[in-house]
Structure formats: structure tokens, C-alpha cells
Design an enzyme around this catalytic site. Structure first.
Site, PDB file in Angstrom:
ATOM      1  N   ARG A  65       0.897  -1.219  -0.010  1.00  0.00           N
ATOM      2  CA  ARG A  65      -0.032  -0.095   0.007  1.00  0.00           C
ATOM      3  C   ARG A  65       0.797   1.292   0.129  1.00  0.00           C
ATOM      4  O   ARG A  65       1.535   1.618   0.890  1.00  0.00           O
ATOM      5  CB  ARG A  65      -0.913  -0.051   1.167  1.00  0.00           C
ATOM      6  CG  ARG A  65      -1.504   1.388   1.499  1.00  0.00           C
ATOM      7  CD  ARG A  65      -2.841   1.462   0.432  1.00  0.00           C
ATOM      8  NE  ARG A  65      -3.878   0.225   0.555  1.00  0.00           N
ATOM      9  CZ  ARG A  65      -4.707  -0.083  -0.609  1.00  0.00           C
ATOM     10  NH1 ARG A  65      -4.615   0.633  -1.568  1.00  0.00           N
ATOM     11  NH2 ARG A  65      -5.504  -1.022  -0.430  1.00  0.00           N
TER      12      ARG A  65
ATOM     13  N   GLN B 267      -8.639  -6.937  -9.058  1.00  0.00           N
ATOM     14  CA  GLN B 267      -8.702  -5.549  -8.987  1.00  0.00           C
ATOM     15  C   GLN B 267      -7.128  -5.068  -9.240  1.00  0.00           C
ATOM     16  O   GLN B 267      -6.247  -5.674  -8.528  1.00  0.00           O
ATOM     17  CB  GLN B 267      -8.950  -5.031  -7.706  1.00  0.00           C
ATOM     18  CG  GLN B 267      -8.407  -3.634  -7.290  1.00  0.00           C
ATOM     19  CD  GLN B 267      -9.560  -2.583  -7.172  1.00  0.00           C
ATOM     20  OE1 GLN B 267     -10.431  -2.582  -7.765  1.00  0.00           O
ATOM     21  NE2 GLN B 267      -9.404  -1.434  -6.412  1.00  0.00           N
TER      22      GLN B 267
ATOM     23  N   ARG C 153       1.217  -6.619 -10.133  1.00  0.00           N
ATOM     24  CA  ARG C 153       1.526  -5.996  -8.767  1.00  0.00           C
ATOM     25  C   ARG C 153       1.913  -6.859  -7.664  1.00  0.00           C
ATOM     26  O   ARG C 153       2.334  -6.613  -6.579  1.00  0.00           O
ATOM     27  CB  ARG C 153       0.889  -4.678  -8.040  1.00  0.00           C
ATOM     28  CG  ARG C 153      -0.635  -5.265  -7.945  1.00  0.00           C
ATOM     29  CD  ARG C 153      -1.505  -4.074  -7.413  1.00  0.00           C
ATOM     30  NE  ARG C 153      -2.749  -4.482  -6.920  1.00  0.00           N
ATOM     31  CZ  ARG C 153      -3.708  -3.583  -6.214  1.00  0.00           C
ATOM     32  NH1 ARG C 153      -3.381  -2.510  -5.753  1.00  0.00           N
ATOM     33  NH2 ARG C 153      -5.030  -4.302  -6.024  1.00  0.00           N
TER      34      ARG C 153
ATOM     35  N   HIS D  67       0.283   3.568 -10.492  1.00  0.00           N
ATOM     36  CA  HIS D  67      -0.632   4.077  -9.361  1.00  0.00           C
ATOM     37  C   HIS D  67       0.377   4.960  -8.433  1.00  0.00           C
ATOM     38  O   HIS D  67       0.457   4.514  -7.074  1.00  0.00           O
ATOM     39  CB  HIS D  67      -1.170   3.116  -8.876  1.00  0.00           C
ATOM     40  CG  HIS D  67      -2.596   3.057  -7.936  1.00  0.00           C
ATOM     41  ND1 HIS D  67      -2.496   3.867  -6.908  1.00  0.00           N
ATOM     42  CD2 HIS D  67      -3.756   2.369  -7.939  1.00  0.00           C
ATOM     43  CE1 HIS D  67      -3.351   3.892  -6.147  1.00  0.00           C
ATOM     44  NE2 HIS D  67      -4.276   2.814  -6.824  1.00  0.00           N
TER      45      HIS D  67
ATOM     46  N   ASP E 178     -12.357   9.719  -6.868  1.00  0.00           N
ATOM     47  CA  ASP E 178     -12.031   8.818  -7.578  1.00  0.00           C
ATOM     48  C   ASP E 178     -12.395   8.868  -8.822  1.00  0.00           C
ATOM     49  O   ASP E 178     -13.541   8.280  -9.259  1.00  0.00           O
ATOM     50  CB  ASP E 178     -12.558   7.532  -6.808  1.00  0.00           C
ATOM     51  CG  ASP E 178     -11.848   6.153  -7.511  1.00  0.00           C
ATOM     52  OD1 ASP E 178     -11.065   6.180  -8.189  1.00  0.00           O
ATOM     53  OD2 ASP E 178     -12.148   5.052  -7.083  1.00  0.00           O
TER      54      ASP E 178
ATOM     55  N   GLU F  88      -2.279   9.136 -11.275  1.00  0.00           N
ATOM     56  CA  GLU F  88      -1.766   8.122 -11.616  1.00  0.00           C
ATOM     57  C   GLU F  88      -1.999   7.970 -13.233  1.00  0.00           C
ATOM     58  O   GLU F  88      -2.896   8.179 -13.958  1.00  0.00           O
ATOM     59  CB  GLU F  88      -2.758   6.590 -11.257  1.00  0.00           C
ATOM     60  CG  GLU F  88      -3.091   6.545  -9.959  1.00  0.00           C
ATOM     61  CD  GLU F  88      -4.156   5.674  -9.742  1.00  0.00           C
ATOM     62  OE1 GLU F  88      -4.521   4.689 -10.316  1.00  0.00           O
ATOM     63  OE2 GLU F  88      -4.711   5.827  -8.645  1.00  0.00           O
TER      64      GLU F  88
HETATM   65  C1  BG6 Z   1      -7.440   3.441  -7.699  1.00  0.00           C
HETATM   66  C2  BG6 Z   1      -8.870   3.230  -8.019  1.00  0.00           C
HETATM   67  O1  BG6 Z   1      -6.477   3.790  -8.916  1.00  0.00           O
HETATM   68  O2  BG6 Z   1      -7.188   2.681  -6.789  1.00  0.00           O
HETATM   69  C3  BG6 Z   1      -9.917   3.125  -6.772  1.00  0.00           C
HETATM   70  O3  BG6 Z   1      -9.438   4.207  -8.872  1.00  0.00           O
HETATM   71  C4  BG6 Z   1      -9.304   2.037  -5.889  1.00  0.00           C
HETATM   72  O4  BG6 Z   1     -11.177   2.712  -7.138  1.00  0.00           O
HETATM   73  C5  BG6 Z   1      -7.773   2.532  -5.616  1.00  0.00           C
HETATM   74  O5  BG6 Z   1      -9.919   2.073  -4.851  1.00  0.00           O
HETATM   75  C6  BG6 Z   1      -6.961   1.641  -4.495  1.00  0.00           C
HETATM   76  O6  BG6 Z   1      -6.996   0.391  -5.144  1.00  0.00           O
HETATM   77  P1  BG6 Z   1      -6.386  -0.831  -4.273  1.00  0.00           P
HETATM   78  O7  BG6 Z   1      -6.728  -2.355  -5.086  1.00  0.00           O
HETATM   79  O8  BG6 Z   1      -4.840  -0.844  -4.233  1.00  0.00           O
HETATM   80  O9  BG6 Z   1      -7.212  -0.826  -3.033  1.00  0.00           O
END
Ligand code: BG6
Length: 331
Positions: free
Chosen positions: A83, A101, A106, A184, A229, A288
Site C-alpha cells: 500500500r 482488482q 503488482r 498508481h 476517484d 496515476e
Molecule cells: C484507484 C482506483 O486507482 O485505486 C480506486 O481508482 C481504488 O477505485 C484504488 O480504490 C485503490 O485500489 P487498491 O486495490 O490498491 O485498494
């Protein structure tokens, strides 16, 4: 997957057999024993890249100040993505598609690329690392495409952080594939309520908080007072993040990546994330460089290149300097 197992395969692939090409790069053990490469530019800036996710977790200027946000609760343990820093979203951005997701790049173990094809760029950086990801048999079961993903992370003159991705379709049976992508990046900011983003004014965006409905951004620079977002579409190649309190401006330049996602979870979502402190949303902002609206398609044998360059400059950099027209047509 146990972390023990991950460690041994990382050591076998990286530590043992892959010398680093740059004299300013060093392979060492990071948190939980995960391999990381530390880049140290002779002029003082530095960066750290975990082989897990090819994830940049640190970028410091020549005063040793950290410029990226990494959560104090980040879990450096596969399969959870780290994170903060710069996760690589590939081959799928967010949940637009059938994959997990943000795709799987990653949370895979990358290896050091000992023999990258030459770069056509004029960048003369001697402080860099090349990493590579190829799909495993398991990956092929969830995304049945042959590819080679090469990432170069480099520190440029003046401490700029450059990420160049080269993704090649290595299919032998002529099969094309399409993907979406994002760097990101989590920028470290002093206080989100004092931050403004310039370069995205008047653009169209898809609002992730409203079923990706399309809207047009009105007027001035973007400021923050609640969760955001948004996927800004076809943006200029240069975006600025002005941190008024820190008197610092981040400049993001991008190439091959038409869109830009802006994300801050704010208080409620922050509390719902296990790997994010309740108050940490105040000290981060994700901007991003991305390709989301129009997926990139590669025929067999084709290669795509996507580049992001970050610099941090003192905030004498005037607000208003980055209006979309000037940004589009200026240097
Ligand atoms: C962003 C998305 O790029 O990443 C969000 O637009 C998302 O919708 C965020 O919540 C974090 O994603 P993750 O999978 O790292 O918790």
C-alpha cells in the site's frame, strides 16, 4: 503462498544469477526479507524498488526527503500488494474486466532483466534497474496471453524518477491481446486540504464513485475536501501537484498513457482498509498516469511503451502556469 517460498525463488532468480548493470544499484533485503534494489545517484537522490510487484517504495531527493507515501500499515507480504509507492496496474486497471482488482503484475515476483533490448531514448542515466515479468503457467490460466513486461526504473539528473514500461506480445500463435494500465503513484503530501492539481481543468472524466458516469471538470485547479476517484480522459502530458504547505510541486510527465486517475479514499474508506491508517488519507494523493478508457491492443510481436517521469521542484513554480493549453503546447 508462503513468504518462505517466495523468498527462496526470489533469491535464486535475482541474487544468485543476476548482476546489476548499473554501478549505482544494489540488491539487498527489504522488509520481511523481500529482495529490493536500492538506487543511489551520486548527486544524492535515491529510490527503492521491490522485486515483489516491481514496486517502487521510496523516492528521495538529494536532501534525503521522502517524496512517495507508503502506509505505516502496508503489508509487505504476498499476495497483498504493497500500500503506497508506485504499484503497477497491469493487465487490468481497477475492476474493469474479469481479473483481480488492478491486475496481477503488482503481486508477482519480478526478476532482474540482465539483457534488456536497447532503449531508443536519449536518457543518459547511469542509475537504473531493469526488471522483467513473464507469465507463469498459473498466470496463463487466468490471462491466456504470452507477454514480456520490461520495466526500467531510473534516477535522472536532478533526482527525477523515470519509469519506462515496455510490454511485448510474445505469442507464437498470432494471438493479439488488450490491456489497461496505470502507474498508481502515491505522492506524499503535507496536508491534502492544502493540495491542488493543475493540468486537468475542463477535461472530461469518468467518476468511479458514480458508476463511471462521464462528467466535465469545471473551471479551476482541482482541490480536495472529500473522497475522490476519477479517471480524467485524454489529458495533457504534464500534470502538477502543488503542495502549498511543503512549498513543493510534483510534476508528472507521461508518454503513451492518455488518461490520469486521481484518488484519495478520505476518512470512511481509509478506515475500511486494513493496510492504511485511519488518518493517512491526509498525507497522500494518488495521481496515476494510465491507459484506461481505450485499452491498448498488441498484435503478436508488437511492443507498447509507456513512460512516467516525476520531478519535485520548489513551489516558486507558479500556479496557473499549467493551464491545459500551455501544458499541451509548452515543453
Ligand atoms: C484507484 C482506483 O486507482 O485505486 C480506486 O481508482 C481504488 O477505485 C484504488 O480504490 C485503490 O485500489 P487498491 O486495490 O490498491 O485498494
Amino acid at each position: 503462498m508462503s513468504s518462505e517460498k517466495v523468498l527462496s525463488s526470489a533469491s535464486a532468480s535475482a541474487s544468485a544469477s543476476a548482476p546489476l548493470a548499473s554501478p549505482h544499484a544494489e540488491l539487498c533485503r527489504g522488509i520481511n526479507g523481500l529482495d529490493k534494489v536500492v538506487l543511489r545517484d551520486p548527486r544524492g537522490s535515491s529510490a527503492e524498488v521491490y522485486l515483489y510487484g516491481a514496486h517502487v517504495t521510496s523516492w528521495k531527493n538529494d536532501h534525503g526527503e521522502e517524496l512517495l507515501f507508503v502506509s505505516s500499515k502496508a503489508i509487505f507480504k504476498p499476495p497483498k500488494a504493497i500500500r503506497g509507492g508506485i504499484p503497477i496496474c497491469f493487465p487490468q486497471f481497477s475492476n474493469v474486466g474479469s481479473l483481480e482488482q488492478h491486475g496481477f503484475a503488482r503481486n508477482r515476483l519480478w526478476t532482474i532483466d540482465t539483457d534488456p533490448p536497447p532503449f531508443s531514448t536519449t536518457s543518459s542515466s547511469k542509475t537504473f534497474v531493469d526488471l522483467i515479468l513473464k507469465p507463469s503457467e498459473e498466470d496463463m490460466k487466468i490471462w491466456a496471453h504470452s507477454f514480456e513486461f520490461r520495466l526500467r526504473v531510473a534516477l535522472g539528473p536532478g533526482g527525477d524518477l523515470l519509469l519506462t514500461s515496455r510490454i511485448r506480445n510474445t505469442s507464437v500463435d498470432g494471438k493479439p491481446f488488450s490491456f489497461t494500465f496505470a502507474y498508481h503513484t502515491y505522492f506524499s503530501v503535507s496536508d491534502i486540504s492544502e493540495v491542488r492539481v493543475e493540468g486537468l481543468e475542463t477535461l472530461d472524466y469518468l467518476d468511479n464513485l458514480q458508476n463511471r458516469e462521464r462528467f466535465t471538470e469545471q473551471g479551476d485547479a482541482i482541490t480536495f475536501e472529500s473522497e475522490v476517484d476519477k479517471i480524467y480522459l485524454s489529458t495533457p502530458t504534464k500534470i502538477a501537484i502543488l503542495d502549498h504547505e511543503k512549498k513543493r510541486t510534483f510534476v508528472l510527465r507521461k508518454d503513451g498513457l492518455p488518461d490520469a486517475v486521481v484518488w484519495n479514499p478520505w476518512d470512511k474508506k481509509a478506515k475500511a482498509m486494513v493496510d492504511f491508517g485511519d488518518e493517512e488519507y491526509k498525507h497522500m494523493l494518488c495521481v496515476e498516469a494510465a491507459a484506461v478508457e481505450k485499452p491498448i491492443t498488441l498484435k503478436a510481436g508488437e511492443e507498447w511503451k509507456g513512460r512516467q517521469e516525476l520531478s519535485a521542484v520548489p513551489s516558486s513554480y507558479c500556479s496557473g502556469q499549467l493551464d491545459p493549453q500551455k501544458v499541451l503546447h509548452g515543453s
